[in-house]
Structures are given as C-alpha cells and as structure tokens.
Design a protein around this motif. Structure first.
Motif, PDB file in Angstrom:
ATOM      1  N   ALA A  14       6.339  -0.585  -8.833  1.00 29.72           N
ATOM      2  CA  ALA A  14       6.988  -1.190  -7.665  1.00 29.72           C
ATOM      3  C   ALA A  14       6.170  -2.325  -7.062  1.00 29.72           C
ATOM      4  O   ALA A  14       6.704  -3.406  -6.774  1.00 29.72           O
ATOM      5  N   SER A  15       4.877  -2.111  -6.831  1.00 31.39           N
ATOM      6  CA  SER A  15       4.101  -3.142  -6.140  1.00 31.39           C
ATOM      7  C   SER A  15       3.968  -4.404  -6.989  1.00 31.39           C
ATOM      8  O   SER A  15       3.907  -5.517  -6.446  1.00 31.39           O
ATOM      9  N   THR A  16       3.936  -4.263  -8.302  1.00 31.16           N
ATOM     10  CA  THR A  16       3.873  -5.444  -9.168  1.00 31.16           C
ATOM     11  C   THR A  16       5.169  -6.228  -9.108  1.00 31.16           C
ATOM     12  O   THR A  16       5.171  -7.466  -9.147  1.00 31.16           O
ATOM     13  N   LEU A  17       6.311  -5.529  -9.005  1.00 34.03           N
ATOM     14  CA  LEU A  17       7.591  -6.218  -8.874  1.00 34.03           C
ATOM     15  C   LEU A  17       7.689  -6.944  -7.537  1.00 34.03           C
ATOM     16  O   LEU A  17       8.217  -8.062  -7.461  1.00 34.03           O
ATOM     17  N   VAL A  18       7.162  -6.346  -6.484  1.00 28.08           N
ATOM     18  CA  VAL A  18       7.118  -7.053  -5.196  1.00 28.08           C
ATOM     19  C   VAL A  18       6.199  -8.267  -5.291  1.00 28.08           C
ATOM     20  O   VAL A  18       6.485  -9.316  -4.697  1.00 28.08           O
ATOM     21  N   LEU A  19       5.122  -8.150  -6.046  1.00 33.12           N
ATOM     22  CA  LEU A  19       4.265  -9.311  -6.285  1.00 33.12           C
ATOM     23  C   LEU A  19       5.059 -10.447  -6.922  1.00 33.12           C
ATOM     24  O   LEU A  19       4.840 -11.629  -6.604  1.00 33.12           O
ATOM     25  N   GLY A  20       5.982 -10.114  -7.818  1.00 28.12           N
ATOM     26  CA  GLY A  20       6.841 -11.138  -8.403  1.00 28.12           C
ATOM     27  C   GLY A  20       7.638 -11.879  -7.340  1.00 28.12           C
ATOM     28  O   GLY A  20       7.783 -13.114  -7.393  1.00 28.12           O
ATOM     29  N   GLY A  50      -2.722 -20.427 -23.151  1.00 30.56           N
ATOM     30  CA  GLY A  50      -1.299 -20.368 -23.473  1.00 30.56           C
ATOM     31  C   GLY A  50      -0.593 -19.213 -22.800  1.00 30.56           C
ATOM     32  O   GLY A  50      -0.728 -18.997 -21.591  1.00 30.56           O
ATOM     33  N   VAL A  51       0.153 -18.439 -23.577  1.00 31.24           N
ATOM     34  CA  VAL A  51       0.912 -17.293 -23.076  1.00 31.24           C
ATOM     35  C   VAL A  51       0.024 -16.054 -23.126  1.00 31.24           C
ATOM     36  O   VAL A  51      -0.548 -15.723 -24.166  1.00 31.24           O
ATOM     37  N   VAL A  52      -0.085 -15.359 -21.996  1.00 31.82           N
ATOM     38  CA  VAL A  52      -0.940 -14.179 -21.892  1.00 31.82           C
ATOM     39  C   VAL A  52      -0.081 -12.951 -21.588  1.00 31.82           C
ATOM     40  O   VAL A  52       0.698 -12.953 -20.625  1.00 31.82           O
ATOM     41  N   SER A  53      -0.228 -11.905 -22.393  1.00 33.15           N
ATOM     42  CA  SER A  53       0.362 -10.601 -22.093  1.00 33.15           C
ATOM     43  C   SER A  53      -0.624  -9.807 -21.245  1.00 33.15           C
ATOM     44  O   SER A  53      -1.777  -9.612 -21.655  1.00 33.15           O
ATOM     45  N   ILE A  54      -0.182  -9.360 -20.099  1.00 34.79           N
ATOM     46  CA  ILE A  54      -1.023  -8.595 -19.177  1.00 34.79           C
ATOM     47  C   ILE A  54      -0.433  -7.200 -19.040  1.00 34.79           C
ATOM     48  O   ILE A  54       0.719  -7.040 -18.615  1.00 34.79           O
ATOM     49  N   ILE A  55      -1.206  -6.192 -19.415  1.00 33.62           N
ATOM     50  CA  ILE A  55      -0.736  -4.801 -19.389  1.00 33.62           C
ATOM     51  C   ILE A  55      -1.675  -4.008 -18.495  1.00 33.62           C
ATOM     52  O   ILE A  55      -2.896  -3.974 -18.725  1.00 33.62           O
ATOM     53  N   THR A  56      -1.115  -3.376 -17.459  1.00 40.02           N
ATOM     54  CA  THR A  56      -1.934  -2.722 -16.441  1.00 40.02           C
ATOM     55  C   THR A  56      -1.615  -1.230 -16.337  1.00 40.02           C
ATOM     56  O   THR A  56      -0.511  -0.797 -16.681  1.00 40.02           O
ATOM     57  N   PRO A  57      -2.560  -0.429 -15.833  1.00 38.36           N
ATOM     58  CA  PRO A  57      -2.401   1.027 -15.774  1.00 38.36           C
ATOM     59  C   PRO A  57      -1.850   1.502 -14.435  1.00 38.36           C
ATOM     60  O   PRO A  57      -1.594   0.710 -13.526  1.00 38.36           O
ATOM     61  N   TRP A  58      -1.740   2.826 -14.306  1.00 38.12           N
ATOM     62  CA  TRP A  58      -1.138   3.413 -13.127  1.00 38.12           C
ATOM     63  C   TRP A  58      -2.129   3.739 -12.014  1.00 38.12           C
ATOM     64  O   TRP A  58      -1.726   4.008 -10.886  1.00 38.12           O
ATOM     65  N   ASN A  59      -3.427   3.744 -12.289  1.00 34.37           N
ATOM     66  CA  ASN A  59      -4.342   4.285 -11.287  1.00 34.37           C
ATOM     67  C   ASN A  59      -4.672   3.317 -10.156  1.00 34.37           C
ATOM     68  O   ASN A  59      -4.936   3.731  -9.029  1.00 34.37           O
ATOM     69  N   PHE A  60      -4.645   2.001 -10.426  1.00 32.95           N
ATOM     70  CA  PHE A  60      -4.832   0.994  -9.377  1.00 32.95           C
ATOM     71  C   PHE A  60      -3.768  -0.090  -9.587  1.00 32.95           C
ATOM     72  O   PHE A  60      -4.073  -1.186 -10.065  1.00 32.95           O
ATOM     73  N   ALA A 113       0.829  -1.208   0.000  1.00 37.38           N
ATOM     74  CA  ALA A 113       0.000   0.000   0.000  1.00 37.38           C
ATOM     75  C   ALA A 113       0.865   1.260   0.000  1.00 37.38           C
ATOM     76  O   ALA A 113       0.561   2.246  -0.694  1.00 37.38           O
ATOM     77  N   PHE A 114       1.951   1.240   0.758  1.00 41.22           N
ATOM     78  CA  PHE A 114       2.868   2.387   0.787  1.00 41.22           C
ATOM     79  C   PHE A 114       3.439   2.645  -0.603  1.00 41.22           C
ATOM     80  O   PHE A 114       3.491   3.798  -1.068  1.00 41.22           O
ATOM     81  N   LEU A 115       3.859   1.586  -1.289  1.00 38.24           N
ATOM     82  CA  LEU A 115       4.428   1.753  -2.633  1.00 38.24           C
ATOM     83  C   LEU A 115       3.399   2.341  -3.593  1.00 38.24           C
ATOM     84  O   LEU A 115       3.714   3.247  -4.373  1.00 38.24           O
ATOM     85  N   ASP A 116       2.167   1.837  -3.553  1.00 44.57           N
ATOM     86  CA  ASP A 116       1.131   2.383  -4.434  1.00 44.57           C
ATOM     87  C   ASP A 116       0.818   3.833  -4.092  1.00 44.57           C
ATOM     88  O   ASP A 116       0.561   4.660  -4.987  1.00 44.57           O
ATOM     89  N   ALA A 117       0.836   4.171  -2.798  1.00 43.11           N
ATOM     90  CA  ALA A 117       0.509   5.542  -2.387  1.00 43.11           C
ATOM     91  C   ALA A 117       1.566   6.528  -2.857  1.00 43.11           C
ATOM     92  O   ALA A 117       1.244   7.598  -3.394  1.00 43.11           O
ATOM     93  N   ILE A 118       2.847   6.196  -2.684  1.00 46.90           N
ATOM     94  CA  ILE A 118       3.866   7.180  -3.059  1.00 46.90           C
ATOM     95  C   ILE A 118       4.021   7.270  -4.569  1.00 46.90           C
ATOM     96  O   ILE A 118       4.360   8.332  -5.102  1.00 46.90           O
ATOM     97  N   GLU A 119       3.769   6.181  -5.295  1.00 51.57           N
ATOM     98  CA  GLU A 119       3.972   6.211  -6.744  1.00 51.57           C
ATOM     99  C   GLU A 119       2.758   6.733  -7.504  1.00 51.57           C
ATOM    100  O   GLU A 119       2.913   7.368  -8.551  1.00 51.57           O
ATOM    101  N   ALA A 138      -5.335   2.951  -0.349  1.00 56.72           N
ATOM    102  CA  ALA A 138      -4.447   1.906  -0.863  1.00 56.72           C
ATOM    103  C   ALA A 138      -4.521   0.654   0.004  1.00 56.72           C
ATOM    104  O   ALA A 138      -4.519  -0.473  -0.505  1.00 56.72           O
ATOM    105  N   LYS A 139      -4.621   0.823   1.323  1.00 56.61           N
ATOM    106  CA  LYS A 139      -4.736  -0.336   2.214  1.00 56.61           C
ATOM    107  C   LYS A 139      -6.044  -1.082   1.965  1.00 56.61           C
ATOM    108  O   LYS A 139      -6.071  -2.319   2.003  1.00 56.61           O
ATOM    109  N   GLY A 140      -7.114  -0.342   1.711  1.00 58.12           N
ATOM    110  CA  GLY A 140      -8.376  -0.989   1.379  1.00 58.12           C
ATOM    111  C   GLY A 140      -8.283  -1.784   0.088  1.00 58.12           C
ATOM    112  O   GLY A 140      -8.842  -2.890  -0.017  1.00 58.12           O
ATOM    113  N   GLU A 141      -7.576  -1.245  -0.897  1.00 58.37           N
ATOM    114  CA  GLU A 141      -7.403  -1.957  -2.166  1.00 58.37           C
ATOM    115  C   GLU A 141      -6.614  -3.249  -1.979  1.00 58.37           C
ATOM    116  O   GLU A 141      -6.902  -4.265  -2.622  1.00 58.37           O
ATOM    117  N   LEU A 142      -5.629  -3.226  -1.094  1.00 59.21           N
ATOM    118  CA  LEU A 142      -4.845  -4.443  -0.852  1.00 59.21           C
ATOM    119  C   LEU A 142      -5.693  -5.528  -0.215  1.00 59.21           C
ATOM    120  O   LEU A 142      -5.546  -6.710  -0.536  1.00 59.21           O
TER     121      LEU A 142
END
Length: 502
Positions: free
Chosen positions: A196-202, A157-167, A100-106, A114-118
C-alpha cells in the motif's frame, strides 16, 4: 512476564482496493485477479491489490524502456530532477502519518516505529536530490598534447526494484530516489504483503512531476511478477532486497542477460561484549537490537557474543529488561514489538526455538507464541548456552529471538563472529579503543558499530560481505551505482598509424 498490549478491533477501517501504476495510468491487472492482505496484528483484511501477471510485467517494462529511450527524464538537467525529488520528499513528509499507518497495519510494526521510518525516508529522498546535482565524470588532459580523455557517468537504463515486507517504505526509499537521481526509469515491485505505501508513493511521484513511464509499480507474487522483472532483456539492472535464497535466484536470473545486480540480503549479526563495556548502555542496545521490528530485520543484533566473565550476569539483566518490553497492538503508540508478518513465519520462528531447546540451549526468557485474541505475536526470547554450530546461532531466524554465545579471548570472539555465511553488520562494546578498532578491522561485515548498535544516516553506505549481498546503498556513491561509465578518447590534430605517413 512480557507486557501485553492487546489489539483493538479495526472496526472503522475501510478496505481500499488499489490499482497498479503503468505508463502513468492506474490500471487493474490484465486478467482481473486480486490479492487480499490480512493485518498480522488484527486478523482482518485491510487492503486489496491487483495480482499482476507476466503480461502486466511486460507492459510495465515496455513503458520504462520507452521512457528511458525517448522520454524526457534522462535528458533533464540534474537540477530539474533534483527539484522534483525535493518536492516528493516534502510530500512524503506531509503524508507521513498516512504512510506510517499503512505500513503498521500491513506489516504489524509499531506505529511509533513506522513514523520514525517515514522521517528517515524523507531525509533519504532529500539526500538523493542533493546527489543528483553532484553526479559527474572526470577529465584527463595529461595524456599528451594530442589526446583529451573525458569519462562520463550515464544512467544505466531501466532498473527493476524489488523490495521486501519488513520495511515497506524505508527500503524502497533506499533505492528508488537514487535511481531517479541518476536519470534511470524503473519498474518497482513491493512485497505482495505490504504494497500500500509504495502505491501511495506512486501517487506522490506523479503529483511531484515525475513523467509517465519513469516509475511503474506492479503488485503481485515473485514467481509471476518478480521473475520476468529479473530476466527480461529490456531491463538493465536489478536492485533487490530480500532473503539470501531469493537473492541467489535473482542473481541466476540476471546472469542470463548479464544484468548489473545490487543485492541486500540476510544477516546474522553479532554484538561482541567485553568485561570493561558500559553494561547499562549495552543491555539497552541488546534488547533494542534483538526485538526492533520484532526481529524481522536483516540488521537485527541476534547473536550476543559475551565474555565468559560477564555472561551470566548480562544474560540475567537482559532477561529482566526483556520482561518490560511492550508487545502487542501495532497501532498503540506505547507498543515496542508488534505482530509477526504471517502465521507461517511465526511457526518458523517457533521451530527454531524448539530445535535449539532440544539441542541443549536454555530458554532464559520467552520462547512461546502469544495469544492476544487476534493476530499473531511472539514473546521476546533469549536462548542461552547456545553453541556456534546450532542452527539458531548461524541461520537467520528473522524473529525476536536472541542467541547468547560466550568467548574467552579476542581471537575466539572474532572467530565466532566470522564463522557464518553472513557479513552484514556487527557491534563491539568496550571502553578500550584498541579493542574496538581490532574488532572493527577483523570482523568481516559491512558495518561495525562501536559502543552503539543500529545507528545510521543517509550519508553512510549500507551493505554486506559474503552472502549478505552485493554492492552498497546510501552514501555519497549511491547514485553512481545506477550509472555506466563511458570513456570519450579525443584525438587532436593529425593521426599517425600503420598506413599513415610518419
């Protein structure tokens, strides 16, 4: 007057340099280039990412292809995949404050939001884990004594996933766990503004037991990374959330190789309010719907369609409540509206307000950018006397700007609601169930809320009509979207035909 929560300096924040995840390894970009993210609420660099190139995209797609064609993930039992997803969900919950901190600052969103979204994201991962075990085909033993039909559901099969900045974390969680539940492998590209938060998800998925190559995460720009992810022949499906304009480009790119495409795009969502509505509850929902996530939300209730008998009173009451909204420091738990994502986007929002004012709209509240000493902020804004043909009434502003239109009859309200290119969501407010059901049936939108706004659950499908996108996310069929259907037609006994004796 808007309540201001002035940002405090991020003096103790250490800038982290992130690597990309490709084939189970954390790597720098092939050419060594990086990108820096400046916090929209604090005006300082908070993250540094690898700037991936087409070469990096090729490596990630090749890894995902190998993992699907020869790796263990698609061949695991559903229960095995489900257990890994459940473990990931627990780890997401355990690291929720960090994410949540990473999403809030970025992104500039309020930390409390952000905590509610998590919390919602962890629930989605658990729901996807349950659906993994419920994915099944069909059988038909009614086709005659000599025929048995079996319909299989196989991972696409192989899926490309492209996500935005707002959530940043929530939206990847509306896609990735369902693709994994189906047995797919993936290449994920978060926005270069909020990676950042997606990389931490990795990191979380690695620790949970997802095999190498199943989830690859690239950071970089759309032209350099997103383009090959949507055109490459080894990609079987694209799941994209973003603007309608980029969605069109994505669809055109996918058409070259006829990939399956899921698109969650823009919205210009109406709330239709009748005189018999519970106005106290509606006014709270109107302020929430307009200013949640600073209006940088495809589901924002950015169009109020008010009955003329109550329009003046309701507009004044919404303006009074808007003046109490707390705008400012994303890291202050009391903040309700945070920062605007970039200075350029703030200019775009302000230009819509300026153009509407010149075209005859009246500013009932706000209307200006706010100088809080650092970062970029916009005052919660209400425009009254708006006509349906104004740009601010039919184009997605993607900011804390509320347009007020009026109607006299139900047919007129429905006509205004349906007069734009979008059809993501809508709301209707009335104590009369017949009125609510009439609006719900006739407004062309993927979700219609009745006497509430922007509620949701993992079990409920999300998506839009027309230029709001293609397909649906969430809901009990979400895993099926990442599958192909295969028919097995089995013949029993001797077969007769053209050259066989009868």
């Amino acid at each position: 007057m808007t309540v201001l929560m002035r940002p405090k300096a991020l003096s103790d924040h250490k800038v982290r340099t992130y690597q990309m995840l490709i084939d189970g390894k954390w790597l720098d970009s092939q050419d060594g280039r990086t990108l820096e993210r400046v916090a929209p609420g604090h005006g300082v660099v908070v993250s540094r990412y690898q700037a991936a190139s087409g070469v990096d995209a090729e490596r990630a797609i090749a890894a995902a292809r190998r993992a699907f064609d020869a790796g263990p993930w698609p061949r695991m039992t559903a229960s095995e995949r489900s257990l890994i997803l459940l473990k990931a969900a627990d780890m997401i919950a355990a690291r929720a404050d960090e994410l949540a901190f990473l999403d809030a600052i970025e992104s500039g969103k309020p930390i409390s939001q952000a905590k509610g979204e998590l919390g919602g994201a962890a629930d989605i991962w658990r729901y996807a884990a349950a659906l993994a075990r419920d994915l099944h085909g069909e059988s038909y033993n009614t086709l005659g004594d000599g025929t048995l039909g079996v319909v299989l559901r196989e991972a696409i099969g192989v899926v490309s996933i492209i996500t935005p900045w707002n959530f940043p974390f929530l939206i990847v969680s509306q896609k990735l766990p369902f693709a994994l539940a189906a047995g797919c492998t993936t290449v994920v590209k978060p926005s270069e503004l909020t990676s950042a938060s997606t990389l931490v998800l990795g990191e979380i998925l690695e620790a949970a037991g997802v095999p190498a190559g199943v989830v690859n995460i690239l950071t970089g720009t759309g032209p350099e990374v997103g383009a090959p992810m949507t055109t490459h022949g080894d990609v079987d499906m694209i799941s994209f959330t973003g603007s309608t304009g980029v969605g069109r480009l994505t669809m055109a790119n996918a058409a070259r190789t006829l990939k399956k495409v899921s698109l969650e795009l823009g919205g210009k969502n109406p709330q239709i309010v009748f005189p018999d509505a519970n106005l106290e509850e509606f006014i709270d929902a109107a302020v929430f719907g307009a200013y949640f996530n600073a209006g940088e939300c495809c589901n924002a209730g950015s169009r109020l369609i008010l009955h003329r008998d109550i329009a003046e009173e309701v507009t004044a009451r919404i303006a009074a409540l808007s003046a109490k909204v707390k705008v400012g420091d994303p890291l202050d738990p009391e903040t309700q509206v945070g920062a605007i994502i970039t200075p350029q986007h703030l200019e775009k929002i302000a230009s819509y307000v300026s153009a509407a004012s010149k075209d005859g709209a009246a500013v009932a509240h706000g209307g200006e950018a706010l100088d809080l000493g650092m970062g970029q902020f916009m005052a919660p804004t209400i425009l009254s006397q708006v006509r349906p043909d104004m740009a601010v009434a039919c184009e997605e502003v993607f900011g804390p700007v509320l347009s007020v239109l009026t109607f006299e009859t139900t047919d007129e309200a429905i006509r205004i609601a349906n007069s734009i290119d979008y059809g993501l969501s809508a709301g209707v407010w009335s104590r009369d169930f017949d009125t609510c059901l009439t609006i719900g049936r006739r407004v062309r939108a993927g979700t219609v809320w009745m006497n509430t706004f922007m509620d949701g659950a993992s079990e409920l499908p999300f998506g839009g009509y027309r230029q709001s996108g293609l397909g649906r996310e969430l809901g009990r069929h979400a895993v099926e979207d990442y599958t192909e259907t295969k028919t097995l037609n089995m013949h029993i006994g001797a077969r007769t035909g053209w050259w066989m004796p009868r």
